[in-house]
Design an enzyme around this catalytic site. Structure first.
Site, PDB file in Angstrom:
ATOM      1  N   GLY A 214       0.829  -1.213   0.000  1.00 35.11           N
ATOM      2  CA  GLY A 214       0.000   0.000   0.000  1.00 35.11           C
ATOM      3  C   GLY A 214       0.855   1.252   0.000  1.00 35.11           C
ATOM      4  CG  ASN A 215      -0.291   4.624  -1.586  1.00 30.16           C
ATOM      5  OD1 ASN A 215      -1.038   5.394  -1.016  1.00 30.16           O
ATOM      6  ND2 ASN A 215      -0.635   3.974  -2.704  1.00 30.16           N
ATOM      7  CG  HIS A 216       2.855   6.699   3.571  1.00 27.09           C
ATOM      8  ND1 HIS A 216       2.856   5.985   4.731  1.00 27.09           N
ATOM      9  CD2 HIS A 216       4.080   6.516   3.003  1.00 27.09           C
ATOM     10  CE1 HIS A 216       4.035   5.398   4.881  1.00 27.09           C
ATOM     11  NE2 HIS A 216       4.790   5.702   3.838  1.00 27.09           N
TER      12      HIS A 216
END
Ligand code: PMT
Length: 408
Positions: A214-216
Site C-alpha cells: 500500500g501507500n500513505h
C-alpha cells in the site's frame, strides 16, 4: 436535485429588520434550507415585533441572533466572524432606516456590524410604504448602496400595510430566492451541473489474507476536491481506496481497494462523467500470486513477484469523448517538473497537478499541500502551501477559468 441547487452548501446570512414583511422571512428560510443552504439569521430588536427569533431559529436550525453578547459572562456573537462566514448576505425586509444606516456606516446593532464586516456580496430587499420608498433620501441611499456594490432586489407593487397601493412591498420570498440563485450560478462556474469522477486514497494490493502493498495516501486531497466540487454545484462520483478520513455525504461514494477494482469502477462511471480528476495513489504493481493462507515466516528473505497494474488514468483518457476532461496528479521525488510534464503527455491529459514534495507539509497524509498545475497548452499555475480544502478551492477556480477559455 439538491446537489445541483446553486444554494447547496452555501452559507447565507439573512438580516431581518423591523417591518410587517418580516412575517414572510420564515418562508425564505425554508426555501433556502430546502435547497441545501446553511442559513444564519441575524435580526434587529424591532424585527422581533413581527417575527419571533424562535421561529427563525427552528427553521434555520441555528440560534437567531440579535445581541452582541450571549450571556452576562461576556460570551459574544462575533460580528466579524459572522461577516466573514457568509457567502452571501440578504437583508430582508430592509426598512428605510436600515438602508440609511448602511449607506452611512452607522453601526448600532449586531446586524449593522455584521454588514460592515462582510466581504461577501450583500443584497437588500427593501420594504416600506410607497412615499418612504420614493422619498429622495431613500432613493439617494439606494443609489449609494448600488454604487458600492450592494444588489437591490426591487420592491414589488401592490397593497401596502398602510392601506395605500403602490411600490414598496418586499419581493416575495420565492423571487428573492430566484435572484440569489441567479447570482450563485455565475456563467463562469465551469463545474456547476457537471458530473465529475474523482478518485482518492491509496490502493492496497493483497499479498496474503493479512498483508498488502500500500501507500500513505489518506484520501484528504481527493475528498477536499470532492467537497469543493459539491460546493460548486457539481455531481460527484467519488471512487476511493484506503483512506483515513470520511468521504463527503453528498457525493456518490464507491470504495474500491485494489487498482483493478478501482479501474473497473472508474470504467463503469467515466462514460457518464464530464470530468475525471485522479488524486488516488494507485499502486503500479500487484503480487502475481495471492497466497490463500498467511505466509509463514521461514527463510531470511522472501521474494514476491509483482506484475504491472493497469494505468487507470491513461486507459480512461485514451477512451474519452472529445468533450471529456482528464486531470491527473503527479507525485515525484526527483526531477519533479520533467516527470510531471512527461506524464501530462504520455497520459494525454488536460492538466497534471504536481505535489511539491520539497515542502514537508505537502503530499501524503498531512492536512496541507502545495501544488503546481501544468496545463496542456503550456500554462503553469503555482498554488502556495495551504490547507488541502483551500488548495482544492484554488485549484478548481484556476481550472474552471482555464477550461472556460476556448481550448486549442
Ligand atoms: O491522499 P492524501 O494523503 O491527501 O495525499 C494526496 C496525494 C499525495 C496522494 C495526491 O495529491 C496525489 O498526488 N495523488 C496521485 C499520486 C500518484 O499516484 O501519482 P503518480 O505520479 O504515481 O501517478 C500519476 C497519475 O496517474 C495519478 O493521477 C494517478 O492517480 C494515476 N495512476 C497511477 C498509476 C496507475 N496504475 N493508475 C493511475 O491511474
Amino acid at each position: 436535485m439538491l446537489r445541483k441547487s446553486p444554494f447547496n452548501r452555501k452559507k447565507i446570512l439573512i438580516g431581518v429588520t423591523g417591518g410587517i414583511a418580516a412575517y414572510k422571512i420564515p418562508q425564505l428560510v425554508r426555501i433556502l434550507k430546502k435547497e441545501g443552504a446553511e442559513v444564519q439569521v441575524v435580526l434587529t430588536e424591532s424585527a422581533k415585533i413581527f417575527v419571533t427569533p424562535q421561529t427563525l431559529a427552528v427553521l434555520s436550525e441555528r440560534p437567531a441572533l440579535s445581541q452582541f453578547f450571549k450571556s452576562d459572562q461576556g460570551e459574544w456573537n462575533n460580528h466579524v466572524h459572522l461577516g466573514l462566514w457568509a457567502d452571501l448576505i440578504i437583508i430582508a425586509p430592509a426598512g428605510a432606516n436600515t438602508l440609511a444606516k448602511i449607506a452611512h456606516g452607522i453601526c448600532d446593532n449586531l446586524l449593522m456590524s455584521v454588514i460592515l464586516s462582510a466581504r461577501c456580496p450583500v443584497f437588500v430587499a427593501p420594504a416600506m410604504d410607497l412615499d418612504m420608498w420614493t422619498h429622495p433620501s431613500t432613493q439617494a441611499n439606494i443609489e449609494t448602496l448600488i454604487e458600492r456594490g450592494v444588489t437591490l432586489i426591487d420592491p414589488e407593487e401592490g397593497s401596502l400595510a398602510s392601506g395605500l397601493e403602490g411600490k414598496g412591498r418586499m419581493a416575495e420570498p420565492e423571487n428573492i430566492a430566484k435572484t440569489l440563485a441567479n447570482h450563485l450560478t455565475p456563467a463562469h462556474n465551469y463545474f456547476f451541473g457537471k458530473r465529475v469522477l474523482v478518485t482518492a486514497g491509496g490502493t492496497q494490493e493483497p499479498i496474503d489474507p493479512v498483508r498488502f502493498i500500500g501507500n500513505h495516501s489518506s484520501g484528504k486531497m481527493g475528498f477536499a476536491i470532492a467537497e469543493q466540487l459539491l460546493s460548486l454545484g457539481a455531481e460527484v462520483e467519488l471512487v476511493y481506496g484506503s483512506v483515513s478520513v470520511t468521504p463527503p455525504k453528498e457525493s456518490n461514494n464507491h470504495q474500491a481497494l485494489t487498482a483493478k477494482a478501482m479501474q473497473q469502477t472508474c470504467e463503469q462511471l467515466f462514460p457518464q462523467c464530464d470530468i475525471l480528476i485522479m488524486a488516488a495513489a494507485v499502486a503500479d504493481y500487484h503480487p502475481t500470486e495471492l497466497a490463500s493462507e498467511k505466509i509463514k515466516k521461514s527463510d531470511n528473505t522472501l521474494t514476491l513477484t509483482l506484475e504491472k497494474n493497469p494505468d487507470i488514468l491513461k486507459t480512461l483518457s485514451a477512451s474519452r469523448k472529445p468533450n471529456q476532461v482528464c486531470i491527473g496528479f503527479a507525485l515525484e521525488t526527483e526531477q519533479e517538473e520533467l516527470h510531471a510534464q512527461q506524464k501530462l503527455q504520455k497520459k494525454n491529459l488536460d492538466c497534471i497537478v504536481l505535489n511539491t514534495l520539497k515542502n514537508p507539509q505537502a503530499g501524503f497524509a498531512v492536512d496541507t499541500n502545495e501544488v503546481t498545475l501544468y496545463c496542456r497548452d503550456g500554462q503553469q499555475f503555482h498554488i502556495p502551501a495551504n490547507q488541502k480544502n483551500q488548495v482544492a478551492a484554488t485549484m478548481l477556480q484556476i481550472l474552471g477559468e482555464w477550461l472556460n477559455k476556448p481550448q486549442s
